[in-house]
Scaffold this active site. Structure first.
Site, mmCIF file in Angstrom:
data_model
loop_
_atom_site.group_PDB
_atom_site.id
_atom_site.type_symbol
_atom_site.label_atom_id
_atom_site.label_comp_id
_atom_site.label_asym_id
_atom_site.label_seq_id
_atom_site.Cartn_x
_atom_site.Cartn_y
_atom_site.Cartn_z
ATOM 1 N N THR A 12 0.821 -1.218 0.000
ATOM 2 C CA THR A 12 0.000 0.000 0.000
ATOM 3 C C THR A 12 0.848 1.260 0.000
ATOM 4 O O THR A 12 0.472 2.274 -0.605
ATOM 5 C CB THR A 12 -0.940 -0.005 1.215
ATOM 6 N N THR A 89 1.021 -4.689 4.230
ATOM 7 C CA THR A 89 0.738 -5.092 5.613
ATOM 8 C C THR A 89 -0.140 -6.341 5.728
ATOM 9 O O THR A 89 -0.333 -6.843 6.828
ATOM 10 C CB THR A 89 0.030 -3.948 6.371
ATOM 11 N N ASP A 90 -0.649 -6.859 4.604
ATOM 12 C CA ASP A 90 -1.601 -7.973 4.678
ATOM 13 C C ASP A 90 -1.055 -9.171 5.438
ATOM 14 O O ASP A 90 -1.776 -9.788 6.228
ATOM 15 C CB ASP A 90 -2.014 -8.411 3.269
#
Length: 270
Positions: A12, A89-90
């Site tokens: 992101t 960050t997933d």
């Protein structure tokens, strides 16, 4: 001034909104992210290493081992004081723990990213990157293994959990709390890690199945997974490790075949 290697992999933090496609797409490379991050030059000299713009949810084990090798190369450079890995960050808590198990150098390795894209108000990427570089350049976190730094907090790789889909303070250490906080130029140590685990590996089993137990569950999902093959099974059981008899029987059949079965808990802590 200390020198910090920053490995850019995407996520992101590298994204901008595309009105034609109607969503965020990977746009910024390492140089583009650095341009968005004023003030880094006052913290450390950054050596940027670009490994593409791959969403973290797309990572494979070969990719993680590739990044591990790049981290090791940076740690072997006597001019480098610390390493930062910038990613999505997933699955950040999983990749951080993966590298924490494999790496054994005392040099700080800090994983960071962003919850908002570069097109969003309150883009948090630059602040997180500044904090991560500051932590990597500091001697305060030497020997603490791989750590995660977002939202002004520093967490140990073996405890950190992503707890919210979109909140800026999504990362928490639910068992023992954060290792440190970062406020401007100040890093405050809150605790130290206990004994770290370490493994030596150059590859990983690709077919380890993860099953989460729920109410009224039988063993059908495990039997179905067995039919397509598995190298191991992890059961996220309810409570402190309880499952239905049907789920237990199905897991026993996997064990009878010789595949390892690991019992864990679906609870977020404990």
């Amino acid at each position: 001034m200390k020198r910090v290697a920053v490995i850019f992999t995407g996520g992101t933090i590298s994204m901008r909104h595309d009105p034609v496609l109607g969503g965020n797409i990977p746009t910024l490379d390492g140089a583009g992210i650095l341009e968005q991050t004023p003030g880094l030059e006052a913290i450390a000299e950054v050596q940027a290493i670009d490994l593409g713009r791959t969403p973290a949810s797309h990572f494979t084990f070969p990719k993680l081992f590739e990044i591990e090798r790049v981290i090791r190369d940076a740690q072997a450079d006597p001019s480098i004081a610390g390493v930062v890995v910038v990613q999505g960050t997933d699955v950040l808590e999983e990749t951080a723990f993966f590298w924490d198990l494999l790496l054994d150098d005392a040099m700080p390795v800090v994983i960071t990213g962003a919850m908002r894209s570069a097109s969003d108000p309150g883009y948090d990427g630059p602040a997180n990157l500044r904090d991560a570089v500051r932590v990597a350049a500091s001697d305060l976190l030497r020997g603490e293994g791989v750590v995660v730094c977002l939202g002004g907090t520093v967490h140990a790789a073996d405890d950190v959990t992503k707890t919210h889909a979109s909140a800026l303070d999504t990362f928490h250490s639910l068992n023992d709390g954060p290792l440190a906080t970062v406020h401007g130029e100040t890093i405050t140590i809150l605790r130290r890690r206990s004994v770290r685990r370490h493994v030596t590996a150059g590859s990983a089993a690709e077919r380890v199945r993860l099953v989460t137990a729920h109410v009224a569950m039988d063993g059908a999902i495990i039997d179905a997974l067995e039919s397509i093959g598995m190298d191991g099974l992890v059961v996220e059981a309810t409570g402190a490790g309880n499952t239905s008899s049907g789920l237990l029987d199905a897991a026993a059949r996997v064990m009878d075949r010789g595949a390892p079965v690991v019992l864990a808990t679906r609870c977020a802590a404990g």
